[in-house]
Design a protein around this motif. Structure first.
Motif, PDB file in Angstrom:
ATOM      1  N   LEU A 192     -34.919  10.415  53.822  1.00 19.92           N
ATOM      2  CA  LEU A 192     -34.032  10.989  54.836  1.00 19.92           C
ATOM      3  C   LEU A 192     -33.495   9.921  55.779  1.00 19.92           C
ATOM      4  CD1 LEU A 192     -35.858  14.348  55.664  1.00 19.92           C
ATOM      5  CD2 LEU A 192     -33.811  13.981  54.258  1.00 19.92           C
ATOM      6  N   LEU A 193     -34.272   8.882  56.032  1.00 22.94           N
ATOM      7  CA  LEU A 193     -33.765   7.766  56.841  1.00 22.94           C
ATOM      8  C   LEU A 193     -32.624   7.055  56.117  1.00 22.94           C
ATOM      9  CD1 LEU A 193     -37.081   6.238  58.263  1.00 22.94           C
ATOM     10  CD2 LEU A 193     -35.228   7.303  59.574  1.00 22.94           C
ATOM     11  N   VAL A 208     -40.454  11.329  51.670  1.00 28.71           N
ATOM     12  CA  VAL A 208     -39.417  12.184  52.250  1.00 28.71           C
ATOM     13  C   VAL A 208     -38.834  11.530  53.500  1.00 28.71           C
ATOM     14  CG1 VAL A 208     -38.989  14.367  53.441  1.00 28.71           C
ATOM     15  CG2 VAL A 208     -40.298  14.341  51.314  1.00 28.71           C
ATOM     16  N   GLU A 209     -39.705  11.003  54.342  1.00 29.63           N
ATOM     17  CA  GLU A 209     -39.256  10.351  55.571  1.00 29.63           C
ATOM     18  C   GLU A 209     -38.334   9.179  55.258  1.00 29.63           C
ATOM     19  OE1 GLU A 209     -38.741   9.894  59.566  1.00 29.63           O
ATOM     20  OE2 GLU A 209     -39.830  11.510  58.546  1.00 29.63           O
ATOM     21  N   ALA A 210     -38.744   8.345  54.304  1.00 38.02           N
ATOM     22  CA  ALA A 210     -37.934   7.179  53.934  1.00 38.02           C
ATOM     23  C   ALA A 210     -36.604   7.605  53.322  1.00 38.02           C
ATOM     24  CB  ALA A 210     -38.708   6.298  52.954  1.00 38.02           C
ATOM     25  N   THR A 244     -40.038  18.124  50.398  1.00 37.38           N
ATOM     26  CA  THR A 244     -41.488  17.922  50.400  1.00 37.38           C
ATOM     27  C   THR A 244     -42.150  18.733  49.294  1.00 37.38           C
ATOM     28  OG1 THR A 244     -41.532  17.462  52.774  1.00 37.38           O
ATOM     29  CG2 THR A 244     -43.601  18.183  51.754  1.00 37.38           C
ATOM     30  N   ARG A 302     -35.988  18.973  54.625  1.00 33.00           N
ATOM     31  CA  ARG A 302     -37.284  18.294  54.659  1.00 33.00           C
ATOM     32  C   ARG A 302     -38.356  19.138  53.964  1.00 33.00           C
ATOM     33  NH1 ARG A 302     -39.344  14.121  57.730  1.00 33.00           N
ATOM     34  NH2 ARG A 302     -37.422  14.065  58.961  1.00 33.00           N
ATOM     35  N   ALA A 324     -44.957  12.928  51.914  1.00 39.14           N
ATOM     36  CA  ALA A 324     -44.398  12.986  53.268  1.00 39.14           C
ATOM     37  C   ALA A 324     -43.749  11.666  53.642  1.00 39.14           C
ATOM     38  CB  ALA A 324     -45.495  13.335  54.268  1.00 39.14           C
ATOM     39  N   ARG A 325     -44.384  10.559  53.295  1.00 37.93           N
ATOM     40  CA  ARG A 325     -43.804   9.242  53.600  1.00 37.93           C
ATOM     41  C   ARG A 325     -42.541   8.988  52.776  1.00 37.93           C
ATOM     42  NH1 ARG A 325     -49.464   8.017  54.369  1.00 37.93           N
ATOM     43  NH2 ARG A 325     -49.804   7.507  52.162  1.00 37.93           N
TER      44      ARG A 325
END
Length: 207
Positions: free
Chosen positions: A196-197, A192-194, A86, A82, A189-190
């Motif tokens: 990794l999901l 990266v979150e998407a 990022t 992460r 950040a958004r």
């Protein structure tokens, strides 16, 4: 003699960079550059075969430090996934939406459909190289169980698309407002979150 020749080449490149910023690509001509520098057009063409080649060199010079920073990150494995994604994503977004890169992207869009080698040169110097090294980094992360096994090239393309998702329409329709470091951090950040999901390893993948 070699030093004087290189100095003149750099002088032409620097003057062209300033002219492209002030007048845009279409508004800048080799004749205007020759007049600005006090050189003949023949002198300019002895260093650069075309305005497109000169524009490409200006682009490479203005973005080289940002590109080097991205490649430096990619030299090491993505251990802290992460955190590393990022940092990498912020650098890529800053590069893609820098004034210099947006200028060449607008040029390529305006030249779409015309027979022009500039697009291919810019693709090979930027996106193509990034695709190779980023997909290799993602493949290493997959091999270590940090990401689920999938096509690393497709994953790299999805990664870049996520990074651009909140920027691209404003760029294409020229509705961008002043960008900030805070916006880069938030959109990255958004993304990266998407990512990794979508690609993060599940418990069963790690066992």
């Amino acid at each position: 003699m070699k030093k004087r020749t290189e100095a003149r080449r750099l002088a032409i490149r620097d003057a062209a960079g300033q002219a492209f910023k002030e007048l845009g690509f279409e508004g800048t001509s080799m004749a205007h550059l020759a007049q600005r520098l006090g050189y003949s057009k023949a002198t300019l063409y002895s260093y650069f075969d075309s305005k497109e080649e000169l524009f490409y060199e200006v682009l490479m010079a203005s973005t080289s430090s940002q590109m080097d920073a991205i490649f430096k990150i990619l030299e090491k494995p993505l251990f802290e996934l992460r955190k590393d994604l990022t940092l990498l994503g912020e650098k890529i977004t800053e590069l893609l939406y820098s004034e210099e890169v947006m200028a060449v992207r607008r040029l390529l869009l305006s030249e779409a459909g015309r027979k022009n080698e500039l697009g291919l040169k810019c693709y090979e110097a930027g996106p193509a190289q990034f695709l190779v090294v980023i997909s290799q980094s993602l493949q290493c992360a997959m091999n270590r169980g940090l990401l689920r096994q999938s096509d690393p090239v497709v994953a790299a393309l999805h990664w870049r698309a996520l990074l651009e998702s909140e920027w691209i329409d404003h760029f294409l329709f020229s509705t961008s407002t002043q960008d900030s470091e805070a916006k880069v951090r938030a959109t990255t950040a958004r993304a990266v979150e998407a990512f990794l999901l979508a690609y993060g390893a599940s418990s069963s993948d790690k066992n």
